[in-house]
Design a protein around this motif. Sequence first.
Motif, PDB file in Angstrom:
ATOM      1  N   MET A 249       0.899  -0.997   0.017  1.00  8.64           N
ATOM      2  CA  MET A 249      -0.002   0.106  -0.057  1.00  8.64           C
ATOM      3  C   MET A 249       0.816   1.257  -0.157  1.00  8.64           C
ATOM      4  SD  MET A 249      -1.322  -0.179   3.860  1.00  8.64           S
ATOM      5  CE  MET A 249      -2.305   1.355   3.797  1.00  8.64           C
ATOM      6  N   GLY A 250       0.009   2.501  -0.249  1.00  3.90           N
ATOM      7  CA  GLY A 250       0.780   3.626  -0.197  1.00  3.90           C
ATOM      8  C   GLY A 250       1.196   4.136  -1.510  1.00  3.90           C
ATOM      9  N   GLU A 251       2.421   5.034  -1.640  1.00  2.68           N
ATOM     10  CA  GLU A 251       2.752   5.542  -2.960  1.00  2.68           C
ATOM     11  C   GLU A 251       3.907   4.865  -3.501  1.00  2.68           C
ATOM     12  OE1 GLU A 251       3.047   9.778  -3.127  1.00  2.68           O
ATOM     13  OE2 GLU A 251       0.660   9.951  -2.351  1.00  2.68           O
ATOM     14  N   ILE A 252       4.296   4.558  -4.769  1.00  5.41           N
ATOM     15  CA  ILE A 252       5.586   4.403  -5.224  1.00  5.41           C
ATOM     16  C   ILE A 252       6.410   5.385  -4.708  1.00  5.41           C
ATOM     17  CG2 ILE A 252       6.946   3.830  -7.415  1.00  5.41           C
ATOM     18  CD1 ILE A 252       4.314   2.628  -8.405  1.00  5.41           C
ATOM     19  N   SER A 266       6.364  -4.577 -12.765  1.00  5.18           N
ATOM     20  CA  SER A 266       4.965  -5.156 -12.735  1.00  5.18           C
ATOM     21  C   SER A 266       4.715  -5.044 -11.406  1.00  5.18           C
ATOM     22  CB  SER A 266       5.006  -6.613 -13.023  1.00  5.18           C
ATOM     23  OG  SER A 266       5.268  -7.050 -14.368  1.00  5.18           O
ATOM     24  N   MET A 267       3.508  -4.055 -11.078  1.00  4.20           N
ATOM     25  CA  MET A 267       3.075  -3.643  -9.690  1.00  4.20           C
ATOM     26  C   MET A 267       1.468  -4.020  -9.386  1.00  4.20           C
ATOM     27  SD  MET A 267       5.958  -2.228  -8.613  1.00  4.20           S
ATOM     28  CE  MET A 267       5.664  -1.361  -7.140  1.00  4.20           C
ATOM     29  N   PHE A 268       0.791  -4.657 -10.368  1.00  5.19           N
ATOM     30  CA  PHE A 268      -0.431  -4.847 -10.405  1.00  5.19           C
ATOM     31  C   PHE A 268      -0.768  -5.717  -9.241  1.00  5.19           C
ATOM     32  CE2 PHE A 268       0.759  -8.566 -12.961  1.00  5.19           C
ATOM     33  CZ  PHE A 268       0.207  -9.350 -12.714  1.00  5.19           C
ATOM     34  N   SER A 269      -2.309  -5.536  -8.910  1.00  5.39           N
ATOM     35  CA  SER A 269      -3.198  -6.236  -7.951  1.00  5.39           C
ATOM     36  C   SER A 269      -2.278  -5.918  -6.592  1.00  5.39           C
ATOM     37  CB  SER A 269      -3.109  -7.679  -8.136  1.00  5.39           C
ATOM     38  OG  SER A 269      -3.654  -7.936  -9.381  1.00  5.39           O
ATOM     39  N   ASN A 270      -2.238  -4.568  -6.160  1.00  7.59           N
ATOM     40  CA  ASN A 270      -1.700  -4.356  -4.629  1.00  7.59           C
ATOM     41  C   ASN A 270      -2.983  -3.297  -4.195  1.00  7.59           C
ATOM     42  OD1 ASN A 270       0.724  -5.614  -3.746  1.00  7.59           O
ATOM     43  ND2 ASN A 270       1.374  -5.192  -5.907  1.00  7.59           N
ATOM     44  N   LYS A 271      -2.554  -2.589  -3.526  1.00  5.82           N
ATOM     45  CA  LYS A 271      -3.316  -1.467  -2.775  1.00  5.82           C
ATOM     46  C   LYS A 271      -2.471  -0.070  -2.852  1.00  5.82           C
ATOM     47  CE  LYS A 271      -5.580  -4.710   0.296  1.00  5.82           C
ATOM     48  NZ  LYS A 271      -5.797  -5.028   1.807  1.00  5.82           N
ATOM     49  N   LEU A 272      -1.935   0.195  -4.092  1.00  8.16           N
ATOM     50  CA  LEU A 272      -1.061   1.201  -4.272  1.00  8.16           C
ATOM     51  C   LEU A 272      -1.872   2.448  -4.566  1.00  8.16           C
ATOM     52  CD1 LEU A 272       1.991  -0.267  -6.278  1.00  8.16           C
ATOM     53  CD2 LEU A 272       1.995   0.172  -3.733  1.00  8.16           C
ATOM     54  N   TYR A 273      -1.457   3.658  -4.083  1.00 10.98           N
ATOM     55  CA  TYR A 273      -2.491   4.765  -4.505  1.00 10.98           C
ATOM     56  C   TYR A 273      -1.583   5.912  -4.769  1.00 10.98           C
ATOM     57  CZ  TYR A 273      -1.676   5.710   0.540  1.00 10.98           C
ATOM     58  OH  TYR A 273      -1.046   5.887   1.741  1.00 10.98           O
ATOM     59  N   GLY A 274      -2.317   7.266  -4.981  1.00 13.14           N
ATOM     60  CA  GLY A 274      -1.660   8.472  -5.278  1.00 13.14           C
ATOM     61  C   GLY A 274      -1.711   8.709  -6.682  1.00 13.14           C
ATOM     62  N   ASN A 294      -4.874  -1.279  -8.780  1.00 13.06           N
ATOM     63  CA  ASN A 294      -4.569  -0.602  -7.792  1.00 13.06           C
ATOM     64  C   ASN A 294      -5.554   0.504  -7.353  1.00 13.06           C
ATOM     65  OD1 ASN A 294      -1.624  -1.646  -6.694  1.00 13.06           O
ATOM     66  ND2 ASN A 294      -1.364  -1.479  -8.738  1.00 13.06           N
ATOM     67  N   LYS A 295      -5.119   1.666  -6.716  1.00 10.91           N
ATOM     68  CA  LYS A 295      -5.802   2.691  -6.493  1.00 10.91           C
ATOM     69  C   LYS A 295      -5.406   3.970  -6.961  1.00 10.91           C
ATOM     70  CE  LYS A 295      -7.812   0.179  -2.267  1.00 10.91           C
ATOM     71  NZ  LYS A 295      -8.013   0.210  -0.918  1.00 10.91           N
ATOM     72  N   PHE A 296      -4.656   4.085  -7.914  1.00  9.16           N
ATOM     73  CA  PHE A 296      -3.978   5.221  -8.654  1.00  9.16           C
ATOM     74  C   PHE A 296      -5.018   6.228  -9.118  1.00  9.16           C
ATOM     75  CE2 PHE A 296      -0.493   2.082  -9.244  1.00  9.16           C
ATOM     76  CZ  PHE A 296       0.594   2.642  -8.361  1.00  9.16           C
ATOM     77  N   THR A 297      -4.908   7.606  -8.995  1.00 10.05           N
ATOM     78  CA  THR A 297      -5.917   8.535  -9.298  1.00 10.05           C
ATOM     79  C   THR A 297      -5.026   9.697  -9.765  1.00 10.05           C
ATOM     80  OG1 THR A 297      -5.300   9.681  -7.157  1.00 10.05           O
ATOM     81  CG2 THR A 297      -7.227   8.059  -7.062  1.00 10.05           C
ATOM     82  N   GLY A 298      -5.773  10.778 -10.360  1.00 11.20           N
ATOM     83  CA  GLY A 298      -5.044  11.739 -11.025  1.00 11.20           C
ATOM     84  C   GLY A 298      -5.080  11.305 -12.593  1.00 11.20           C
ATOM     85  N   THR A 299      -4.419  12.246 -13.251  1.00 11.26           N
ATOM     86  CA  THR A 299      -4.212  12.118 -14.703  1.00 11.26           C
ATOM     87  C   THR A 299      -2.994  11.559 -15.144  1.00 11.26           C
ATOM     88  OG1 THR A 299      -3.335  14.501 -14.699  1.00 11.26           O
ATOM     89  CG2 THR A 299      -5.886  13.977 -15.112  1.00 11.26           C
ATOM     90  N   LEU A 300      -3.127  11.096 -16.414  1.00 10.01           N
ATOM     91  CA  LEU A 300      -1.997  10.596 -17.168  1.00 10.01           C
ATOM     92  C   LEU A 300      -1.090  11.903 -17.657  1.00 10.01           C
ATOM     93  CD1 LEU A 300      -3.244   7.682 -19.170  1.00 10.01           C
ATOM     94  CD2 LEU A 300      -1.804   7.507 -17.144  1.00 10.01           C
ATOM     95  N   PRO A 301       0.064  11.929 -17.188  1.00  6.08           N
ATOM     96  CA  PRO A 301       1.029  13.051 -17.601  1.00  6.08           C
ATOM     97  C   PRO A 301       1.157  13.168 -19.174  1.00  6.08           C
ATOM     98  CG  PRO A 301       2.365  11.339 -16.693  1.00  6.08           C
ATOM     99  CD  PRO A 301       0.978  10.886 -16.630  1.00  6.08           C
ATOM    100  N   PRO A 302       1.044  14.327 -19.602  1.00  9.41           N
ATOM    101  CA  PRO A 302       1.247  14.542 -21.140  1.00  9.41           C
ATOM    102  C   PRO A 302       2.914  14.032 -21.635  1.00  9.41           C
ATOM    103  CG  PRO A 302       0.407  16.431 -20.171  1.00  9.41           C
ATOM    104  CD  PRO A 302       0.610  15.552 -19.233  1.00  9.41           C
ATOM    105  N   ASP A 317      -8.207  -0.702 -14.269  1.00  5.85           N
ATOM    106  CA  ASP A 317      -8.737  -0.980 -12.999  1.00  5.85           C
ATOM    107  C   ASP A 317      -7.999  -0.123 -11.831  1.00  5.85           C
ATOM    108  OD1 ASP A 317     -10.253  -2.078 -11.014  1.00  5.85           O
ATOM    109  OD2 ASP A 317      -9.160  -4.247 -10.833  1.00  5.85           O
ATOM    110  N   ASN A 318      -8.038   1.129 -12.329  1.00  8.39           N
ATOM    111  CA  ASN A 318      -7.649   2.014 -11.165  1.00  8.39           C
ATOM    112  C   ASN A 318      -8.764   2.922 -11.233  1.00  8.39           C
ATOM    113  OD1 ASN A 318      -5.039   1.615 -10.045  1.00  8.39           O
ATOM    114  ND2 ASN A 318      -4.568   0.884 -12.020  1.00  8.39           N
ATOM    115  N   ALA A 319      -8.301   4.373 -10.755  1.00 11.17           N
ATOM    116  CA  ALA A 319      -9.416   5.497 -10.679  1.00 11.17           C
ATOM    117  C   ALA A 319      -8.592   6.728 -11.349  1.00 11.17           C
ATOM    118  CB  ALA A 319      -9.717   5.883  -9.244  1.00 11.17           C
ATOM    119  N   LEU A 320      -8.015   6.497 -12.306  1.00  9.88           N
ATOM    120  CA  LEU A 320      -7.559   7.433 -13.193  1.00  9.88           C
ATOM    121  C   LEU A 320      -8.597   8.495 -13.869  1.00  9.88           C
ATOM    122  CD1 LEU A 320      -4.336   5.490 -14.897  1.00  9.88           C
ATOM    123  CD2 LEU A 320      -4.341   6.946 -12.815  1.00  9.88           C
TER     124      LEU A 320
END
Length: 905
Positions: A249-252, A266-274, A294-302, A317-320
């Motif tokens: 969990m937490g941020e990278i 490869s970091m899939f299927s964890n509880k990472l966020y930010g 995971n639970k990543f949010t926000g936008t994809l950087p240009p 399967d995040n919240a981007l």
Amino acid sequence: MKGSWNASNIIHSSFSCLFLFLFNFRDVCAAPTRYSCRSEQRDALLEFKNEFEIGELSFYCISGYPKTESWANSSDCCRWEGITCDVKSGEVVELDLSCSGLHGRFRSNSSLFRLQNLHFLDLSLNDLSGHIPSSVGNLSHLTTLHLSDNHFSGQILSYVAIFSLLNSLDLSYNQFLGEIPPSIGNLSKLTTLDLSYNQFSGYIPFSIGNLSQLISLGLSQNTFSGQIPSSIGNLSQLTYLHFFTNNFMGEIPSSFGNLNRLIRLSMFSNKLYGNFPSALLKMTRLSTLILSSNKFTGTLPPNITSLSNLAFFDASDNALSGTLPSSLFTIPSLTSIDLSDNQLEGTLEFGNTSSPPNLQALRIGGNNFIGPIPSSISKLTNLEELDLSSFNTQGPVDFSIFSHLKALQTLGLSHLNTTATIDLNDFLSYFKRLSYLDLSGNHVSAANKSSVPWPSLVYMDLSQCGINGFFPELLKTQKRLRNLDISNNKIKGQVPGWLWMLPNLENLELSNNTFTGFERPPKHGLSYVWKPSIKNILGSNNNFTGKVPSFICALRSLNILDLSKNNLNGSIPHCLGNFKSSLSVLNVRHNRLSGGLPENILGNLRINDTFPFWLSSLQSLQVLVLGSNSFHGPIHHQVSFPKLRIIDISRNHFNGSLPTSYFAKWSAMSSLGTNEEDRSKVNYMDVKYMGDEVDYGYYHDSIVLMNRGLEMELVSILKIYTALDFSGNELEGEIPRSIGLLKEIHVLNLSNNGFTGHMPSSLGNMTALESLDVSRNKLSGEIPQELGNLSFLAYMNFSHNQLVGLVPDGTQFRRQNCTSFEDNMRLFGPSLDEVCGDIRTPASQQHHESKGEEEVMSWIAVAIGSVPGIVFGLTIGYILASYKPEWFLNPFGRKSCRRSRSTTT
């Protein structure tokens, strides 16, 4: 004279040099053969050989063979297969027995540990089990230790610090336990560390950052937790990093930006966020980036284009949110993009696609895109997979834009919110290689037209497509079709006989239409050449009439048959009783069936019969549902249910008493998950459910039961869940003392019977018990004080008995409602005073209801399947939630972690 003397000296000197040369050359030539295998090491190897049996090779062995078969007592062990010796000393320094077909348990005193000069040990890809003992520390000279792909268990990492010379450690694909010790940081020479696919847990120690030579690190598919240590950023040599399927969990950490040599992450299927980790943009060599689930949010950087070597990108399967940057499509190396199941929005743009890009897979379904599908998608001519499902087009769609995508094999266009109608004949004429097609939730015309060459489909979903009329004849030519979902339409008439003749059809979803019957297969199809492949038929909620078609008896591979909510009459074909090796679920509730059942079929029909004691011969029986029938008679014969986890015989007319030892042989309820190793296997990433053995694994069974006083629906039944409901019968006598053996049971309901005598103190052994109901019996004596020690016991009901004495003084008792103790006039104690004051007040009349309306465990849904096809429940009630098997979900939707042989490479 002088010349003669010089010549003589020269000749003498030459002979002397030649002699010395030949003498030394003899030693040089003899050196490789002088030292043969040491006898004590040969004996140790022969003993090691005899510790195991030779069996089948591992599935993953391509060129393996049983190497130890060449080992013989009369030969030099240095010449044996898999053995390498030191050329000077004859010591065995390498032992490579990978893919050797070794089967057996590893001994704690194995002779292997006598080979103390081993540098290289590879036992991977065998069938070895047991613990690795501490005596492995004798092999302190090891530089390579590979034990992957076996069945080793127990702790091993606590010994690892002994191997200070180790440069490669592979323990993957076993069942090892424990945490990574801080001493792992002492292995300064380590270049490869693979602990994936085990049961390791705990935090990753900060000292892992000391492994400065590490090139490949695999920790995937364990239960590691906590935050990823920032010290990982010190591993500047890393090229492969796999952390997927854990509880991180937490941020990278921002220190990941230092890993500029990384190729695969490869970091899939964890509880990472930010937000999307900006540190990743510094990994300019990165080829594979997987952040899904995971639970990543926000936008994809240009400026994601800084990952100029990126080929495979999966952040599904995040919240981007925000828009999808068109610059992503300008990375020339990209072959696969998966951003499905996020919250991306806005219009879709592909940027400059003047030249055909390398993109082969684009999955962006399950987002909030709006507007037209850009016509420039037609330039992605190398696409093999495309998922645009749930794209809110808000208007007409020109489906001809897909006609240029000739390489497509998988296409998902479900729920496009378009006013356009897809002409199935025309649409399919665009494609030659298409195998998977999902058009569900759109308007589809499946009218029969002149035959146009179609691709050979394997998967087709036409559910909720507004198809009316008769069954689409155009499907008749689909000889490769395996999965067909045509549910939730307005199709009428009969299911055609030719459908059963499709040679590869396995899964058929027909539910929620207006079908009236089944045509028999063509007569020639019933000859010996007809080998139907169909396994699962779901035909609920139609207008089927008449009898259950007898030709179903020819479907020898049938796993699931659901014909519920129809107007079928007559009896169930007796031939279904012969399907014990395949049939898992039979659901014919809400029909007009009558007559008896085949001996292998049970359920929730109105059956008038005695208890079928022959059921105990079904040694794989896991769930038995006989509730709400008219069974009668005694059940006092002692039966053995070694794998039974859930039994419901409630609301029948069973009578008589139960022997004291009645539950003595119900071993699954007695010992399920009692040790640490068993329980550790039940984690959030590896949960097993009833019905998982059914083909394709997602026909999850659901029941509704009364647990802790609340009616709860279990859409998926955990395999560790256990329940017993004998309520609403006419059982009498004492509650058997052997019930205390069921220490893994969660729900126990004995209410509404005629049990007498004292409650057995052995109930206190049921340490997993969460719900206990013994109300409306004739029990006397005290409530066992041992129940006060059951910390999980959240609901209990002792009302309407003849209980007396002190109510146990446990926290759980103080949290009960007063009604749980009513009509037991002589109960007393501080717990009772706290919850209801004076128990001697007359009981409220509102509780004197009929037995059928009592709050007893209520099983309302579905036939439960177990290993292979033993349990069936034919229910009458209403299923509160609909179900849809995995094999009818589109290929883009539910993701599963597939075992990869390249975890860290």
